[in-house]
Design a protein around this motif. Sequence first.
Motif, PDB file in Angstrom:
ATOM      1  N   SER A   1       1.059  -0.727  -0.157  1.00  0.00           N
ATOM      2  CA  SER A   1      -0.064  -0.060  -0.041  1.00  0.00           C
ATOM      3  C   SER A   1       1.013   1.939   0.089  1.00  0.00           C
ATOM      4  O   SER A   1       0.811   2.531  -0.615  1.00  0.00           O
ATOM      5  N   LEU A   2       2.327   1.242   0.583  1.00  0.00           N
ATOM      6  CA  LEU A   2       2.778   2.355  -0.069  1.00  0.00           C
ATOM      7  C   LEU A   2       4.051   2.175  -0.711  1.00  0.00           C
ATOM      8  O   LEU A   2       4.879   3.377  -0.814  1.00  0.00           O
TER       9      LEU A   2
ATOM     10  N   SER B   1       1.253   9.152   6.738  1.00  0.00           N
ATOM     11  CA  SER B   1       1.097   9.887   8.118  1.00  0.00           C
ATOM     12  C   SER B   1       1.610   9.157   8.694  1.00  0.00           C
ATOM     13  O   SER B   1       2.589   8.060   8.931  1.00  0.00           O
TER      14      SER B   1
ATOM     15  N   SER C   1       3.463   6.036  -2.754  1.00  0.00           N
ATOM     16  CA  SER C   1       3.695   7.163  -2.717  1.00  0.00           C
ATOM     17  C   SER C   1       5.056   6.978  -1.872  1.00  0.00           C
ATOM     18  O   SER C   1       5.259   8.144  -1.334  1.00  0.00           O
TER      19      SER C   1
ATOM     20  N   ALA D   1       1.571   7.624  11.151  1.00  0.00           N
ATOM     21  CA  ALA D   1       0.507   6.113  12.429  1.00  0.00           C
ATOM     22  C   ALA D   1       1.628   4.617  11.588  1.00  0.00           C
ATOM     23  O   ALA D   1       2.332   3.730  11.392  1.00  0.00           O
ATOM     24  N   ASN D   2       1.342   5.275  10.003  1.00  0.00           N
ATOM     25  CA  ASN D   2       2.192   4.082   8.912  1.00  0.00           C
ATOM     26  C   ASN D   2       3.468   4.111   9.489  1.00  0.00           C
ATOM     27  O   ASN D   2       4.372   3.774   9.249  1.00  0.00           O
TER      28      ASN D   2
END
Length: 588
Positions: A200-201, A241, A204, A243-244
């Motif tokens: 998912s990263l 973020s 980005s 959190a990530n």
Amino acid sequence: MAYTPHLLVALLALTPALAQDLQTQTTWAAVVFTFHGEQIPSLHDGPYNLTPLGANQLLNAGQVIRDRYISAPVNGSEITIAMPINGLSSDEIDNSQMEVLSTNDEYISGSALAFMQGLYPPRNTIVLDEESELGNGTLEQFPLNGYQYPNIETLSTVDYNYIWLAGNVGCTNYSINEVNTIEAQGFTSDMVATADFYQSLADSVFWDFDPSIINLANAYPLYEYALFEYNHNRSVYDTLSLANLTQLQNLASLQQWDFNTPTGGNTVNAIAGQTLATKVFTQFSHNIASDGVSDKLTVMFGSFEPFLSFFSLSGLSTGPSASAFTSLPEYGSMMAFELFSYTPRHTGMNLSTPFPSTDDLWVRFIFRNGTNESDPMIAYPLFNRGNSEVDMTWSEFAQGISGFAISEVSDWCTSCNAVNLFCEAIESNLSNSTSQHLTQSFSSKNLSPAIAGVIGATVTLGLFIIGSLALCLLGFRIEHRERNPSAQTRDLGVLERSRSGGFKGAEKLASDTDLTLKTGAGASVIRHERVGSWELNESPTSGGRHSSLDKEIESGRAVSNADYSRNSEDGIGPCNPFGDPVKPVDHV
Ligand SMILES: *[C@@H]1O[C@H](CO)[C@@H](O)[C@H](O)[C@H]1NC(C)=O
Ligand SMILES: *[C@@H]1O[C@H](CO)[C@@H](O)[C@H](O)[C@H]1NC(C)=O
Ligand SMILES: *[C@@H]1O[C@H](CO)[C@@H](O)[C@H](O)[C@H]1NC(C)=O
Ligand SMILES: *[C@@H]1O[C@H](CO)[C@@H](O)[C@H](O)[C@H]1NC(C)=O
Ligand SMILES: *[C@@H]1O[C@H](CO)[C@@H](O)[C@H](O)[C@H]1NC(C)=O
Ligand SMILES: *[C@@H]1O[C@H](CO)[C@@H](O)[C@H](O)[C@H]1NC(C)=O
Ligand SMILES: *[C@@H]1O[C@H](CO)[C@@H](O)[C@H](O)[C@H]1NC(C)=O
Ligand SMILES: *[C@@H]1O[C@H](CO)[C@@H](O)[C@H](O)[C@H]1NC(C)=O
Ligand SMILES: *[C@@H]1O[C@H](CO)[C@@H](O)[C@H](O)[C@H]1NC(C)=O
Ligand SMILES: *[C@@H]1O[C@H](CO)[C@@H](O)[C@H](O)[C@H]1NC(C)=O
């Protein structure tokens, strides 16, 4: 440096038992191990130098150590916050009182310099002494407002003292275990479980990499990269973020915890903590043997592996603060060990304070997480003692440490199954009297430090020549693990990170475990281990294989322009014991 209230509170909390109320502490020695500062991440192209942020992190760490061990106690306060080391020079650096050890990775030796700038800042005053006055009456001052010049020993892997800083580097069994860890069932399922998160990263944050390397097996280099981008790239800063980022950190901790702490009966994973413990004990022993004169302050610089290993070996990870001690430290974090005694208050700390008997010596462990101004130095109990027992007697400390410290260099060679010059020399027993001396200079408390030093230097030179000749005679070469050609599609491509921080080559791992991820057949694994070229050197016998691997990895963008030219510098070079590249006699 002003003390923040936060720091005061933290230190109050660790004021020793009431019984010592009327006494004051005299610190005799301290050993500090510091995690280097922010660097250019290993997934970038080199050079892997310290960033300005990294330099400031280490400067701050050095200032904090100055506040604790050098500056006088704050303003007559009843509570001694600072624990100045007895007799340690306060303004002018005295290199004979200290030992400063760094590896020769540029971001680590850079960290050492930045730290020393905080420990002994520029004098910033006109000094009038014989060395500044010239015969013709002119005054000559040190440049840059009285900059002070520390004597930093930067060690390479050919020096056996390197193992005190990074016992994991060059440790063959450690590397093998790393691979085994990745291939183990538990890790494989963690990889699968975290695959979605990593992917998912991919766009980005890890946009620059082949998706096959974005997985848990590369958790540390990926976290290091993400943190760097978060700190320096505006668009990553805006999109990633916290959190990530924290999740990436936690996963990196998970991975490195697996790599660096004992699993089952196998302790070689934690070798970096074992060697660090030995060095701490040795330095304190020297200080005691010299009645507090030598080795007053030892500062060491390295990476995070010794932290994790030590956390686990010393019981920190199972003690009262267990939950905090299973994760990666922040850049610039410090572990400090201090050796001290109590003296009646009114004697105070003064140069004529007599050195106590061993029975009256105490040891305390302190940890500082990160380099935020508000990050305090906090004492924690070792060896599963209670929260009120952070201070332990010297013999309790010695007993605890001896539970896992290695007793001499040859133990490291044996546990690691390491192949290098000094191990070769020790193990092949080409000169039995030489190895006896070596052992002696490690364990002896009777030798004066000066004599031990002379013996050590002689031995190093002797071992070096003998070892080099032996290796030449034996035809020095190191074989890698056999790779299983039939497992081609399941192979894990492991990028080997060179000690200079880049990826210099790859190792194909025969993988019996099915590492099939959702993303497809194999997964690429970048191994965070600054293995010296002892193992990866393009020796004639393995050159072909490695160069083909290099090509393979280069096509995967991650390592495109890594600097391979350093190999020869670290390697054994031509069979000439006096050959230029190796300089083992510098350090004792
Ligand atoms: C020490 O304390 C006194 C009064 O408590 C104050 O006037 C002085 O500025 C302080 N000095 C320092 C260096 O903090
Ligand atoms: C004194 O000697 C120093 C170094 O040789 C020189 O730089 C300086 O100009 C001299 N000063 C005078 C007053 O001659
Ligand atoms: C980051 O974390 C949030 C929740 O903490 C999650 O919704 C999001 O999908 C994660 N990934 C990215 C790329 O932001
Ligand atoms: C910052 O990150 C973005 C992707 O998030 C990338 O497109 C951009 O090139 C990066 N900037 C630099 C200077 O690397
Ligand atoms: C240090 O900080 C990290 C967060 O960056 C945290 O996970 C860890 O528990 C802290 N360790 C200690 C000993 O406080
Ligand atoms: C230093 O210590 C000695 C012995 O403990 C004591 O006699 C002397 O008074 C002390 N000096 C100062 C200035 O405190
Ligand atoms: C430092 O600590 C303070 C308070 O704990 C916090 O607000 C701040 O964000 C921290 N700074 C950094 C750079 O971590
Ligand atoms: C190190 O590895 C070798 C070869 O794999 C093995 O024989 C030896 O038992 C290992 N030693 C330790 C301490 O794990
Ligand atoms: C050195 O070792 C050899 C055997 O390896 C032995 O014969 C010899 O006596 C030893 N010499 C000394 C001085 O211990
Ligand atoms: C190596 O030397 C030591 C002491 O010098 C001796 O005890 C040992 O037997 C020797 N080993 C071999 C294989 O010669």
